[in-house]
Scaffold this motif. Structure first.
Motif, PDB file in Angstrom:
ATOM      1  N   TRP A 205       8.665  10.509  -7.395  1.00  0.00           N
ATOM      2  CA  TRP A 205       9.649   9.583  -7.577  1.00  0.00           C
ATOM      3  C   TRP A 205      10.407   8.462  -6.573  1.00  0.00           C
ATOM      4  O   TRP A 205      10.599   7.539  -5.928  1.00  0.00           O
ATOM      5  N   LEU A 206      11.617   9.711  -6.694  1.00  0.00           N
ATOM      6  CA  LEU A 206      11.856   8.975  -5.600  1.00  0.00           C
ATOM      7  C   LEU A 206      11.756   8.823  -4.204  1.00  0.00           C
ATOM      8  O   LEU A 206      11.811   8.064  -3.623  1.00  0.00           O
ATOM      9  N   ASP A 207      11.574   9.988  -3.545  1.00  0.00           N
ATOM     10  CA  ASP A 207      10.463  10.053  -2.340  1.00  0.00           C
ATOM     11  C   ASP A 207      10.294   8.672  -1.841  1.00  0.00           C
ATOM     12  O   ASP A 207      10.190   8.988  -1.339  1.00  0.00           O
ATOM     13  N   GLN A 208       9.111   8.490  -2.585  1.00  0.00           N
ATOM     14  CA  GLN A 208       8.169   7.619  -2.508  1.00  0.00           C
ATOM     15  C   GLN A 208       8.908   6.303  -2.884  1.00  0.00           C
ATOM     16  O   GLN A 208       8.692   5.436  -1.841  1.00  0.00           O
ATOM     17  N   THR A 209       9.873   6.054  -3.949  1.00  0.00           N
ATOM     18  CA  THR A 209      10.115   4.236  -3.558  1.00  0.00           C
ATOM     19  C   THR A 209      11.180   4.626  -2.327  1.00  0.00           C
ATOM     20  O   THR A 209      11.209   3.267  -2.216  1.00  0.00           O
ATOM     21  N   VAL A 210      12.180   5.641  -1.706  1.00  0.00           N
ATOM     22  CA  VAL A 210      12.241   5.228  -1.006  1.00  0.00           C
ATOM     23  C   VAL A 210      12.001   5.312   0.231  1.00  0.00           C
ATOM     24  O   VAL A 210      11.996   4.107   0.920  1.00  0.00           O
ATOM     25  N   ALA A 211      10.444   6.212   0.549  1.00  0.00           N
ATOM     26  CA  ALA A 211       9.524   5.733   1.598  1.00  0.00           C
ATOM     27  C   ALA A 211       9.178   4.282   1.490  1.00  0.00           C
ATOM     28  O   ALA A 211       9.225   3.580   2.389  1.00  0.00           O
ATOM     29  N   GLN A 212       9.062   3.590  -0.035  1.00  0.00           N
ATOM     30  CA  GLN A 212       8.688   2.087  -0.351  1.00  0.00           C
ATOM     31  C   GLN A 212       9.264   1.314   0.496  1.00  0.00           C
ATOM     32  O   GLN A 212       9.399   0.047   1.376  1.00  0.00           O
ATOM     33  N   LEU A 213      10.638   1.332   0.117  1.00  0.00           N
ATOM     34  CA  LEU A 213      11.701  -0.019   0.116  1.00  0.00           C
ATOM     35  C   LEU A 213      11.683   0.334   2.368  1.00  0.00           C
ATOM     36  O   LEU A 213      12.285  -0.211   2.067  1.00  0.00           O
ATOM     37  N   LYS A 214      11.847   1.536   2.522  1.00  0.00           N
ATOM     38  CA  LYS A 214      11.800   1.292   4.401  1.00  0.00           C
ATOM     39  C   LYS A 214      10.797   0.443   4.547  1.00  0.00           C
ATOM     40  O   LYS A 214      10.931   0.733   6.350  1.00  0.00           O
ATOM     41  N   ALA A 215       9.814   0.911   3.793  1.00  0.00           N
ATOM     42  CA  ALA A 215       8.546   0.670   4.828  1.00  0.00           C
ATOM     43  C   ALA A 215       8.732  -0.780   4.126  1.00  0.00           C
ATOM     44  O   ALA A 215       7.038  -1.803   5.020  1.00  0.00           O
ATOM     45  N   GLY A 216       9.139  -1.328   3.704  1.00  0.00           N
ATOM     46  CA  GLY A 216       9.124  -2.947   3.333  1.00  0.00           C
ATOM     47  C   GLY A 216       7.910  -3.293   2.273  1.00  0.00           C
ATOM     48  O   GLY A 216       7.929  -4.826   2.254  1.00  0.00           O
ATOM     49  N   ASN A 217       7.279  -2.533   1.590  1.00  0.00           N
ATOM     50  CA  ASN A 217       6.626  -2.487   0.599  1.00  0.00           C
ATOM     51  C   ASN A 217       7.217  -2.513  -0.577  1.00  0.00           C
ATOM     52  O   ASN A 217       6.463  -1.928  -1.730  1.00  0.00           O
ATOM     53  N   PHE A 218       7.392  -3.717  -1.065  1.00  0.00           N
ATOM     54  CA  PHE A 218       8.517  -4.510  -1.934  1.00  0.00           C
ATOM     55  C   PHE A 218       7.684  -4.290  -2.917  1.00  0.00           C
ATOM     56  O   PHE A 218       7.613  -4.151  -4.087  1.00  0.00           O
ATOM     57  N   HIS A 219       6.667  -5.282  -2.801  1.00  0.00           N
ATOM     58  CA  HIS A 219       5.873  -5.151  -3.935  1.00  0.00           C
ATOM     59  C   HIS A 219       5.084  -3.770  -4.100  1.00  0.00           C
ATOM     60  O   HIS A 219       4.458  -4.178  -5.897  1.00  0.00           O
ATOM     61  N   SER A 220       5.285  -2.481  -4.159  1.00  0.00           N
ATOM     62  CA  SER A 220       4.934  -1.985  -4.663  1.00  0.00           C
ATOM     63  C   SER A 220       5.737  -0.580  -5.864  1.00  0.00           C
ATOM     64  O   SER A 220       5.693   0.479  -6.366  1.00  0.00           O
ATOM     65  N   ILE A 221       7.669  -1.788  -5.609  1.00  0.00           N
ATOM     66  CA  ILE A 221       8.313  -0.692  -6.158  1.00  0.00           C
ATOM     67  C   ILE A 221       8.044  -0.601  -7.159  1.00  0.00           C
ATOM     68  O   ILE A 221       7.942  -1.765  -7.835  1.00  0.00           O
ATOM     69  N   ASP A 222       9.062   0.801  -7.970  1.00  0.00           N
ATOM     70  CA  ASP A 222       8.536   0.631  -9.884  1.00  0.00           C
ATOM     71  C   ASP A 222      10.334   0.002 -10.165  1.00  0.00           C
ATOM     72  O   ASP A 222      11.252   0.712 -10.074  1.00  0.00           O
ATOM     73  N   LEU A 223      10.556  -1.842 -10.104  1.00  0.00           N
ATOM     74  CA  LEU A 223      11.624  -2.585 -10.099  1.00  0.00           C
ATOM     75  C   LEU A 223      12.224  -1.634 -10.989  1.00  0.00           C
ATOM     76  O   LEU A 223      13.415  -1.293 -11.295  1.00  0.00           O
ATOM     77  N   ASP A 224      11.303  -1.330 -12.426  1.00  0.00           N
ATOM     78  CA  ASP A 224      12.111  -1.506 -13.752  1.00  0.00           C
ATOM     79  C   ASP A 224      13.195  -0.129 -13.810  1.00  0.00           C
ATOM     80  O   ASP A 224      14.100   0.104 -13.549  1.00  0.00           O
ATOM     81  N   ASN A 225      12.714   0.783 -13.178  1.00  0.00           N
ATOM     82  CA  ASN A 225      13.062   1.992 -13.434  1.00  0.00           C
ATOM     83  C   ASN A 225      14.216   2.345 -11.673  1.00  0.00           C
ATOM     84  O   ASN A 225      15.013   3.107 -12.302  1.00  0.00           O
TER      85      ASN A 225
END
Length: 154
Positions: A19-39
């Motif tokens: 989850w952490l790796d994927q969240t970082v990858a999403q942030l780096k890619a600018g895919n903010f709409h895919s972020i699990d914001l609550d967690n």
């Protein structure tokens, strides 16, 4: 690869590191709409709490060992070298936390007396000394406690 928000949120409970790796990858890619914001918010809040708990623990143990140096006469000769090593280690840990987060200096100052009292209790528990022999209020300042070469006079 874009992972959708529900799948990312499910990973939080099943494979935290992924989850952490994927969240970082999403942030780096600018895919903010895919972020699990609550967690993500929960994790960020816990980082600050962790540093505060660590800082309190190091300060408490620092005070405990400074009090041992000053008041535990019966063990001083045998233990002084070890106590000094521990004191230096706690100072280094505090210094590292403050270097990374200078704003924690206020937290440290605001919690000095409380952690002194906790350290005093740990010292009393370890030593069996008379509680009347160790002041309830600090006889040294936070600045002295954190000073590289300062030790209480014994």
């Amino acid at each position: 690869m874009v992972i959708n928000k529900p799948k990312l949120a499910a990973l939080y409970d099943t494979d935290f590191q992924y989850w952490l790796d994927q969240t970082v990858a999403q942030l780096k890619a600018g895919n903010f709409h895919s972020i699990d914001l609550d967690n993500l918010v929960e994790e960020l809040e816990s980082l600050g709490k962790r540093d505060k708990r660590s800082l309190s623990s190091y300060l408490r143990r620092l005070c405990e060992h400074l009090l041992k140096v000053k008041y535990w006469d019966a063990e001083r000769e045998a233990c002084l070298r070890g106590w000094k090593v521990e004191i230096q280690n706690f100072r280094l840990e505090i210094s590292a936390l403050l270097k990374d987060s200078p704003s924690l200096k206020n937290y440290l100052a605001n919690n000095f007396e409380k952690e002194y009292q906790n350290g005093r209790q740990l010292c009393l528990n370890a030593s069996g000394l008379d509680p009347l022999g160790i002041p309830e209020k600090p006889s040294f300042s936070l600045e002295q406690a954190l000073s590289k070469d300062w030790l209480p006079i014994y």
